[in-house]
Design a protein around this motif. Structure first.
Motif, short mmCIF file in Angstrom:
data_model
loop_
_atom_site.label_atom_id
_atom_site.label_comp_id
_atom_site.label_asym_id
_atom_site.label_seq_id
_atom_site.Cartn_x
_atom_site.Cartn_y
_atom_site.Cartn_z
N PRO A 63 -85.07 -26.60 23.62
CA PRO A 63 -84.09 -25.82 22.74
C PRO A 63 -82.78 -24.44 23.15
N ASP A 64 -82.36 -24.24 22.97
CA ASP A 64 -81.49 -23.43 23.75
C ASP A 64 -80.51 -23.73 24.77
N GLY A 65 -80.79 -25.65 24.96
CA GLY A 65 -79.99 -26.24 26.38
C GLY A 65 -80.70 -25.26 27.60
N VAL A 66 -81.81 -25.41 27.46
CA VAL A 66 -82.70 -25.28 28.71
C VAL A 66 -83.32 -26.19 29.67
N GLY A 67 -83.62 -27.98 28.82
CA GLY A 67 -83.82 -28.87 29.57
C GLY A 67 -85.41 -29.26 29.23
N SER A 68 -85.54 -30.49 29.42
CA SER A 68 -86.84 -30.73 28.87
C SER A 68 -87.67 -31.74 29.63
N THR A 69 -88.87 -32.55 29.89
CA THR A 69 -89.56 -33.31 30.67
C THR A 69 -88.84 -34.58 30.79
#
Length: 138
Positions: A63-69
């Motif tokens: 979400p919102d470009g914050v990254g993920s695993t």
């Protein structure tokens, strides 16, 4: 002269004129950016970038470009626009395995790469917070 260079030159001239009159507007100072955010409201391009990003990119990049695993942050990782365009169009791979598919033929993303970049640039600069931005009146 490239379009971005012209825009930066315009900003420098506009800011110089504004300084001569005692002020330099937020818009002139941020003219080298693809986005425009005034009083927390995003311009049409940036707002459309938010919509397009959340239409597909957020599934991997969070979400919102914050990254993920699964995929990297696009807010913390600063890509220049040419690199961003190339990766979105052509995809990216490491050691022969596909990391991200290309979207060059996807009509929901290919024409809007600069809009998505504008949104992510505004997020990275702190001009927009998380969540749906407010839209500027036309």
């Amino acid at each position: 002269m490239r379009p971005l260079q012209r825009l930066v030159l315009f900003a420098v001239v506009a800011c110089g004129v504004a300084v001569g009159s005692g002020r330099c507007s937020q818009e002139a100072a941020a003219a080298d950016k693809l986005y425009r955010v005034v009083e927390g409201k995003a311009d049409a391009r940036t707002y459309n970038g938010y919509r397009r990003y959340h239409g597909g990119c957020n599934h991997c990049h969070g979400p919102d470009g914050v990254g993920s695993t699964f995929a990297s942050s696009l807010v913390d990782r600063r890509l220049d626009i040419e690199t961003f365009r190339r990766v979105v169009r052509d995809g990216q791979s490491k050691s022969g395995s596909s990391v991200m598919k290309g979207f060059a033929n996807d009509p929901n993303f290919a024409p809007y790469i600069d809009d998505i970049y504008a949104y992510l640039q505004a997020r990275a600069d702190g001009a927009l917070g998380r969540g749906r931005p407010k839209k500027m009146d036309p």
